[in-house]
Design a protein around this motif. Structure first.
Motif, PDB file in Angstrom:
ATOM      1  N   ALA A 195       0.853  -1.194   0.000  1.00  0.00           N
ATOM      2  CA  ALA A 195       0.000   0.000   0.000  1.00  0.00           C
ATOM      3  C   ALA A 195       0.889   1.245   0.000  1.00  0.00           C
ATOM      4  O   ALA A 195       2.018   1.213   0.518  1.00  0.00           O
ATOM      5  CB  ALA A 195      -0.902  -0.016   1.227  1.00  0.00           C
ATOM      6  N   PRO A 196       0.408   2.368  -0.541  1.00  0.00           N
ATOM      7  CA  PRO A 196       1.245   3.584  -0.636  1.00  0.00           C
ATOM      8  C   PRO A 196       1.771   4.077   0.701  1.00  0.00           C
ATOM      9  O   PRO A 196       2.885   4.609   0.762  1.00  0.00           O
ATOM     10  CB  PRO A 196       0.305   4.604  -1.273  1.00  0.00           C
ATOM     11  CG  PRO A 196      -0.742   3.817  -1.944  1.00  0.00           C
ATOM     12  CD  PRO A 196      -0.895   2.547  -1.189  1.00  0.00           C
ATOM     13  N   HIS A 197       0.998   3.940   1.780  1.00  0.00           N
ATOM     14  CA  HIS A 197       1.476   4.461   3.064  1.00  0.00           C
ATOM     15  C   HIS A 197       2.638   3.655   3.618  1.00  0.00           C
ATOM     16  O   HIS A 197       3.234   4.030   4.638  1.00  0.00           O
ATOM     17  CB  HIS A 197       0.321   4.511   4.077  1.00  0.00           C
ATOM     18  CG  HIS A 197      -0.163   3.156   4.518  1.00  0.00           C
ATOM     19  ND1 HIS A 197      -1.221   2.507   3.934  1.00  0.00           N
ATOM     20  CD2 HIS A 197       0.283   2.335   5.506  1.00  0.00           C
ATOM     21  CE1 HIS A 197      -1.420   1.348   4.533  1.00  0.00           C
ATOM     22  NE2 HIS A 197      -0.527   1.216   5.495  1.00  0.00           N
ATOM     23  N   GLN A 198       2.979   2.526   2.951  1.00  0.00           N
ATOM     24  CA  GLN A 198       4.096   1.721   3.413  1.00  0.00           C
ATOM     25  C   GLN A 198       5.430   2.173   2.813  1.00  0.00           C
ATOM     26  O   GLN A 198       6.469   1.589   3.117  1.00  0.00           O
ATOM     27  CB  GLN A 198       3.831   0.243   3.099  1.00  0.00           C
ATOM     28  CG  GLN A 198       2.633  -0.312   3.872  1.00  0.00           C
ATOM     29  CD  GLN A 198       2.351  -1.772   3.560  1.00  0.00           C
ATOM     30  OE1 GLN A 198       1.612  -2.092   2.643  1.00  0.00           O
ATOM     31  NE2 GLN A 198       2.952  -2.659   4.342  1.00  0.00           N
ATOM     32  N   ALA A 199       5.400   3.203   1.968  1.00  0.00           N
ATOM     33  CA  ALA A 199       6.641   3.828   1.480  1.00  0.00           C
ATOM     34  C   ALA A 199       7.019   4.969   2.425  1.00  0.00           C
ATOM     35  O   ALA A 199       6.182   5.780   2.804  1.00  0.00           O
ATOM     36  CB  ALA A 199       6.436   4.353   0.068  1.00  0.00           C
ATOM     37  N   ARG A 200       8.303   5.050   2.788  1.00  0.00           N
ATOM     38  CA  ARG A 200       8.749   6.094   3.723  1.00  0.00           C
ATOM     39  C   ARG A 200       9.462   7.226   3.005  1.00  0.00           C
ATOM     40  O   ARG A 200       9.218   8.394   3.287  1.00  0.00           O
ATOM     41  CB  ARG A 200       9.669   5.461   4.777  1.00  0.00           C
ATOM     42  CG  ARG A 200      10.128   6.418   5.867  1.00  0.00           C
ATOM     43  CD  ARG A 200      10.718   5.652   7.043  1.00  0.00           C
ATOM     44  NE  ARG A 200      11.836   4.818   6.659  1.00  0.00           N
ATOM     45  CZ  ARG A 200      13.112   5.220   6.663  1.00  0.00           C
ATOM     46  NH1 ARG A 200      13.413   6.462   7.012  1.00  0.00           N
ATOM     47  NH2 ARG A 200      14.077   4.395   6.303  1.00  0.00           N
ATOM     48  N   ARG A 201      10.330   6.885   2.046  1.00  0.00           N
ATOM     49  CA  ARG A 201      11.057   7.918   1.304  1.00  0.00           C
ATOM     50  C   ARG A 201      11.528   7.334  -0.020  1.00  0.00           C
ATOM     51  O   ARG A 201      11.636   6.100  -0.177  1.00  0.00           O
ATOM     52  CB  ARG A 201      12.234   8.448   2.106  1.00  0.00           C
ATOM     53  CG  ARG A 201      13.243   7.388   2.509  1.00  0.00           C
ATOM     54  CD  ARG A 201      14.340   7.969   3.373  1.00  0.00           C
ATOM     55  NE  ARG A 201      15.378   6.964   3.654  1.00  0.00           N
ATOM     56  CZ  ARG A 201      16.509   7.226   4.303  1.00  0.00           C
ATOM     57  NH1 ARG A 201      16.747   8.453   4.742  1.00  0.00           N
ATOM     58  NH2 ARG A 201      17.401   6.275   4.501  1.00  0.00           N
ATOM     59  N   ILE A 202      11.804   8.201  -0.977  1.00  0.00           N
ATOM     60  CA  ILE A 202      12.258   7.762  -2.291  1.00  0.00           C
ATOM     61  C   ILE A 202      13.406   8.647  -2.772  1.00  0.00           C
ATOM     62  O   ILE A 202      13.606   9.756  -2.268  1.00  0.00           O
ATOM     63  CB  ILE A 202      11.118   7.810  -3.335  1.00  0.00           C
ATOM     64  CG1 ILE A 202      10.640   9.247  -3.559  1.00  0.00           C
ATOM     65  CG2 ILE A 202       9.957   6.909  -2.934  1.00  0.00           C
ATOM     66  CD1 ILE A 202       9.682   9.408  -4.721  1.00  0.00           C
ATOM     67  N   ARG A 203      14.144   8.130  -3.745  1.00  0.00           N
ATOM     68  CA  ARG A 203      15.153   8.936  -4.432  1.00  0.00           C
ATOM     69  C   ARG A 203      15.423   8.278  -5.781  1.00  0.00           C
ATOM     70  O   ARG A 203      15.201   7.072  -5.961  1.00  0.00           O
ATOM     71  CB  ARG A 203      16.445   9.034  -3.626  1.00  0.00           C
ATOM     72  CG  ARG A 203      17.186   7.722  -3.452  1.00  0.00           C
ATOM     73  CD  ARG A 203      18.429   7.896  -2.594  1.00  0.00           C
ATOM     74  NE  ARG A 203      19.092   6.618  -2.331  1.00  0.00           N
ATOM     75  CZ  ARG A 203      20.130   6.478  -1.499  1.00  0.00           C
ATOM     76  NH1 ARG A 203      20.594   7.523  -0.833  1.00  0.00           N
ATOM     77  NH2 ARG A 203      20.673   5.288  -1.327  1.00  0.00           N
ATOM     78  N   LYS A 204      15.886   9.086  -6.712  1.00  0.00           N
ATOM     79  CA  LYS A 204      16.236   8.560  -8.016  1.00  0.00           C
ATOM     80  C   LYS A 204      17.453   7.655  -7.859  1.00  0.00           C
ATOM     81  O   LYS A 204      18.385   7.965  -7.093  1.00  0.00           O
ATOM     82  CB  LYS A 204      16.534   9.690  -8.992  1.00  0.00           C
ATOM     83  CG  LYS A 204      16.392   9.279 -10.446  1.00  0.00           C
ATOM     84  CD  LYS A 204      16.241  10.479 -11.364  1.00  0.00           C
ATOM     85  CE  LYS A 204      15.894  10.011 -12.763  1.00  0.00           C
ATOM     86  NZ  LYS A 204      15.650  11.142 -13.677  1.00  0.00           N
ATOM     87  N   ILE A 205      17.428   6.536  -8.544  1.00  0.00           N
ATOM     88  CA  ILE A 205      18.528   5.584  -8.425  1.00  0.00           C
ATOM     89  C   ILE A 205      19.842   6.262  -8.840  1.00  0.00           C
ATOM     90  O   ILE A 205      19.919   6.893  -9.897  1.00  0.00           O
ATOM     91  CB  ILE A 205      18.260   4.329  -9.295  1.00  0.00           C
ATOM     92  CG1 ILE A 205      17.044   3.556  -8.746  1.00  0.00           C
ATOM     93  CG2 ILE A 205      19.481   3.419  -9.335  1.00  0.00           C
ATOM     94  CD1 ILE A 205      16.616   2.378  -9.604  1.00  0.00           C
ATOM     95  N   VAL A 213       8.016  10.773   1.624  1.00  0.00           N
ATOM     96  CA  VAL A 213       6.743  10.708   0.897  1.00  0.00           C
ATOM     97  C   VAL A 213       5.634  10.269   1.840  1.00  0.00           C
ATOM     98  O   VAL A 213       5.876   9.661   2.887  1.00  0.00           O
ATOM     99  CB  VAL A 213       6.810   9.733  -0.295  1.00  0.00           C
ATOM    100  CG1 VAL A 213       7.718  10.244  -1.385  1.00  0.00           C
ATOM    101  CG2 VAL A 213       7.224   8.333   0.161  1.00  0.00           C
ATOM    102  N   THR A 214       4.418  10.578   1.452  1.00  0.00           N
ATOM    103  CA  THR A 214       3.223  10.089   2.119  1.00  0.00           C
ATOM    104  C   THR A 214       2.394   9.338   1.092  1.00  0.00           C
ATOM    105  O   THR A 214       2.711   9.344  -0.109  1.00  0.00           O
ATOM    106  CB  THR A 214       2.392  11.250   2.690  1.00  0.00           C
ATOM    107  OG1 THR A 214       1.897  12.046   1.592  1.00  0.00           O
ATOM    108  CG2 THR A 214       3.237  12.128   3.609  1.00  0.00           C
ATOM    109  N   LYS A 215       1.307   8.759   1.544  1.00  0.00           N
ATOM    110  CA  LYS A 215       0.453   8.038   0.595  1.00  0.00           C
ATOM    111  C   LYS A 215      -0.163   8.996  -0.422  1.00  0.00           C
ATOM    112  O   LYS A 215      -0.529   8.576  -1.522  1.00  0.00           O
ATOM    113  CB  LYS A 215      -0.639   7.275   1.339  1.00  0.00           C
ATOM    114  CG  LYS A 215      -1.620   8.148   2.111  1.00  0.00           C
ATOM    115  CD  LYS A 215      -2.643   7.288   2.841  1.00  0.00           C
ATOM    116  CE  LYS A 215      -3.629   8.154   3.623  1.00  0.00           C
ATOM    117  NZ  LYS A 215      -4.633   7.336   4.348  1.00  0.00           N
ATOM    118  N   GLU A 216      -0.255  10.272  -0.069  1.00  0.00           N
ATOM    119  CA  GLU A 216      -0.803  11.260  -1.001  1.00  0.00           C
ATOM    120  C   GLU A 216       0.241  11.744  -2.006  1.00  0.00           C
ATOM    121  O   GLU A 216      -0.098  12.070  -3.153  1.00  0.00           O
ATOM    122  CB  GLU A 216      -1.367  12.468  -0.257  1.00  0.00           C
ATOM    123  CG  GLU A 216      -2.626  12.199   0.554  1.00  0.00           C
ATOM    124  CD  GLU A 216      -2.335  11.569   1.907  1.00  0.00           C
ATOM    125  OE1 GLU A 216      -3.278  11.028   2.523  1.00  0.00           O
ATOM    126  OE2 GLU A 216      -1.164  11.613   2.338  1.00  0.00           O
TER     127      GLU A 216
END
Length: 850
Positions: A195-205, A213-216
């Protein structure tokens, strides 16, 4: 039936529709809690699933089967296509559910396997099926060994059934932590779904800076790469929660048009890169939770593809075409169904079920309004404080059984936990050859039969230790819920096996843990009370199995050597006799457990004293002389019709294990009672038949003269005519004239048809006749016969389940219609008649002739 008619969907603004970069993936998580009695490995009758035997059977009828042959309706509301939804969506099936389907519904089971093969032709060599961890435990709450075994067993089960390595794996409740992802990657899994809320942060590889990030704010239209602490990687897809929620809990599936529109409108209008709209829900949404929703799914898939609104894909194909360009770090110890992480499976976090299915004197299903803060009787607020004591009890037992397992198995194997991982092969495909290969491959030395049984008991103990962690035990609202009692049963079985092997009794301490938790229904007491009342009474030992064998043999008039699938029974001797109202069966047999290979030779006796009065006994078979001596003593009393003497003999010789009807398995009790009832019904039916044929002319004349007829004669006549009509339908050869005569008699006297029973029998008859037509489709006379039968039955407005009939008709049409229409164009009278009669049959069935 809801609206899933083709040729009605209109895009509001067709100018912006461009399917080149638009991809849709619909995932279904198909799963049922394992419900088998751990001592029998069979599901006992579940009254709440009526009119079906159990919930697996009911959900199969409402969901799994319809999705294997889902209907698409044309503008005339007739079926114009039948499709296998599984071949067009991404899906996973729980391994324990697939095992049940293989044994109980081969048609649906094979359709699921075939769908995966067919999907590989559609999706660039990628199959639509993905794997699932074996028995739906919450991975972040499991220890490392158990996580590894769950993954390995899930992979083994998938390979056994689908014949290939799985690309993805579903985590139960999408509950996740980094260790779980690392183990997935270690064992060859390329992706999972969260689910989207299970992502905490992102970055380009390749970049260093992370963005929270949030689920929104998370872009869910792309896959992400998760680089794990070990250096291994796994791809993660995040589903669209808004649409998924509307599908699962809203009314989106009530109309095929709005489902299609909602999926298409989820695409951003200004995106020039590939964008994936994927949703993930329980697969049971499509048919079980929402009736006919399988048709909404079939309609939407067809509509999207036929009008080129987007490209239908699955995760494996999309991942190959569009590898991740962003990296993600997950929020550990989270899930899709608990806003508090994974607390739902260990604490009173406030997350609750929509329904609370409780065990009291009978199974009762209380609606959501009763459980959102109050009890069914509005006496006090409900809570789930029982979750912590249950989790503590299970966790304590896991650790105790692990110590015992290691100590006992090290005698025979170098690495006990590697052996547990390998045991998955036997669980999936239990044969004597597989067991023999297992010990040849892994044992330090060749064990003797007693040692093999000892090892298998320890492995079965560990299997039940995994099953007692199944998430469903904590998901619902009360400690006495049927799913919670089920995991207590697995714990009980594990402790029993530990006791058999070592003599160690973990049960008293386990119960002390359970006693700290309380049901929301005061009269059910604490966890210890529930365990004693509902778990201990479910235990079936080999002696009760032998008594079941004796009673069923007595009822059926012959030895029944397969009353339980988990045991092999070899009858060594058997005698049966009858005198007056007394019936006696006696003998001895070898009982062998397929799971542990333990063998027991037991002597049994069963005495029927009329009606529901049964007694019997079981004891270990010692010698032929001993057996003959006991048999002679009991037989002497029986031949003299000396009932007191027989009871005394039975008590004397079978004093340890004496049984009555109440000791039978639930299904066995029903079978015995219905067998007794059938004798009474046959007697009543004969009397009714006599009354009908003696008084039918007189009662009919009364009705024609508008004189009220007595109910005492009306009912036997009506009952008999219905029974005769059903008998006609069940005959191998259908006599239309006889059916017509019975219907004329019913109409003359205004006797009511038993529409419920007639609907069932008529549907079975039509299905049987269509199966014959499928084998010889050229036989016009058979088609005409079915049409005549429909014409006779139509005025009764029966509610026939014609699902299987429609499937057969559709298959025949695919094979024959085109050929017959081509032949008809040459003026062939046979082809013209065939097309005319087959089209008429399609009108009765609601299917358009191809």
């Amino acid at each position: 039936m809801k609206s899933f008619i083709r040729d009605t969907y209109m895009i509001q603004d067709p100018g912006w529709v461009n399917s080149i970069n638009r991809y849709i993936c619909i995932h279904g998580h198909f799963y049922q809690p394992p419900r088998e009695n751990p001592w029998l490995e069979e599901i006992e009758i579940e009254e709440s699933a009526f009119p079906f035997h159990d919930w697996n059977e009911r959900v199969t009828n409402e969901c799994y089967a319809p999705n294997a042959a889902s209907r698409i309706l044309g503008s005339e509301r007739r079926i114009i296509d039948i499709v296998n939804n599984y071949s067009r969506i991404s899906f996973n099936f729980g391994p324990t559910l697939l095992s049940w389907l293989k044994n109980h519904n081969q048609e649906v089971y094979q359709a699921i396997l075939q769908a995966d093969k067919d999907s590989q032709q559609i999706f660039s060599g990628h199959g639509s099926a993905i794997a699932q961890i074996y028995n739906h435990l919450i991975m972040p709450l499991a220890n490392s060994r158990d996580k590894k075994t769950e993954i390995l067993w899930g992979v083994k089960d998938f390979i056994y059934r689908f014949g290939r390595m799985p690309e993805g794996m579903w985590l139960s409740e999408t509950a996740v932590d980094n260790e779980t992802l690392d183990l997935l990657a270690l064992h060859g899994i390329r992706f999972t779904i969260l689910a989207p809320h299970q992502a905490r942060r992102i970055r380009k590889i390749g970049e260093e800076t992370w963005s929270d990030v949030t689920k929104e704010t998370l872009d869910i239209g792309r896959p992400y790469l998760c680089i794990l602490p070990s250096g291994r990687t796994i791809a993660i897809f995040f589903y669209e929660p808004g649409i998924a929620g509307e599908v699962a809990f809203g009314n989106l599936l009530e109309n095929g048009d709005q489902f299609t529109r909602r999926l298409i409108e989820a695409f951003p209008r200004d995106s020039h890169r590939p964008h994936l709209v994927s949703i993930a829900t329980d697969g049971e949404t499509y048919g079980h939770h929402h009736r006919f929703a399988d048709m909404a799914l079939a309609y939407a898939l067809h509509e999207i593809e036929s009008k080129n609104l987007a490209k239908i894909t699955i995760y494996g194909e999309y991942l190959e075409r569009f590898p991740p360009v962003y990296e993600v770090a997950i929020a550990e110890n989270t899930s899709w169904s608990c806003s508090h992480g994974v607390k739902r499976w260990e604490d009173d976090c406030g997350c609750r079920a929509l329904y609370a299915c409780l065990i009291s004197d009978t199974s009762v299903c209380y609606p959501a309004s009763f459980t959102s803060g109050s009890s069914p009787y509005n006496l006090k607020p409900w809570n789930q404080k029982w979750r912590r004591p249950l989790r503590d009890a299970i966790s304590w037992l896991i650790n105790e059984l692990a110590v015992l397992f290691e100590r006992e198995m090290e005698v025979f194997f170098h690495d006990p936990w590697q052996i547990r991982d390998a045991y998955g092969d036997i669980i999936i495909h239990r044969t004597y050859e597989e067991i023999s290969r297992f010990f040849t491959s892994y044992a330090k030395r060749t064990p003797n039969p007693e040692e093999i049984t000892r090892c298998l008991k320890l492995l079965e103990m560990q299997k039940n230790a995994l099953f007692m962690q199944t998430s469903c035990g904590w998901f619902f609202d009360d400690l006495a819920g049927i799913e919670t009692v089920q995991i207590m049963m697995y714990a009980c079985r594990a402790m029993q096996l530990a006791r058999d092997v070592t003599g160690m009794n973990f049960e008293p301490e386990f119960i002390r843990y359970l006693e700290k938790g309380f049901s929301n229904l005061a009269h059910l007491g604490n966890g210890g009370d529930i365990y004693t009342k509902y778990v201990k009474t479910a235990i079936f030992d080999i002696n009760r199995l032998a008594f079941q064998f004796a009673i069923m043999s007595l009822i059926e008039g012959r030895p029944d050597e397969s009353p339980v699938s988990l045991y092999e029974i070899c009858c060594k001797s058997y005698e049966q006799a009858e005198t007056g109202s007394l019936k006696l069966a006696m003998g001895h047999a070898l009982f062998r457990s397929k799971s542990t290979l333990k063998e027991s030779t037991l002597m049994f006796i069963a005495l029927h004293m009329g009606d529901h009065n049964f007694v019997g006994g079981v004891r270990t078979y010692s010698s032929e002389n001993d057996f003959e001596e006991i048999k002679e003593d009991i037989w002497n009393a029986f031949t003299k019709s000396d009932l007191p003497g027989m009871i005394l003999s039975l008590d004397r010789h079978f004093d340890v294990h004496s049984y009555s009807l109440w000791h039978l398995f639930p299904d066995g009790k029903r079978k015995v009672m219905y067998s007794i009832l059938n004798e009474a019904l046959e007697s009543a039916q004969y009397a009714y038949h006599q009354l009908c044929h003696r008084h039918f002319p007189f009662v009919t004349a009364m009705k024609e003269l508008n004189i009220p007829s007595p109910i005492a004669l009306d009912f036997p006549i009506q009952y008999t005519l219905n029974r005769e009509l059903i008998a006609c339908l069940d005959e191998d050869i259908i006599h239309i004239e006889r059916i017509q005569r019975i219907l004329d008699d019913m109409n003359r006297g205004n006797f009511l048809p038993d529409t419920k029973l007639l609907s069932v029998h008529a549907a079975h008859t039509i299905a049987r006749l269509l199966s014959g037509i499928e084998k010889e489709p050229d036989q016009i006379e058979d088609i005409i016969l079915v049409n005549k039968l429909f014409s006779l039955l139509s005025p009764m407005s029966l509610s026939m389940d014609l699902w299987a009939c429609q499937n057969t008709y559709f298959r025949i049409g695919q094979h024959m219609c085109h050929t017959m229409k081509q032949t008809m164009e040459t003026g062939d009278d046979h082809a013209q008649t065939w097309i005319r009669e087959y089209s008429l049959l399609g009108e009765y069935l609601g299917v358009r002739c191809h």
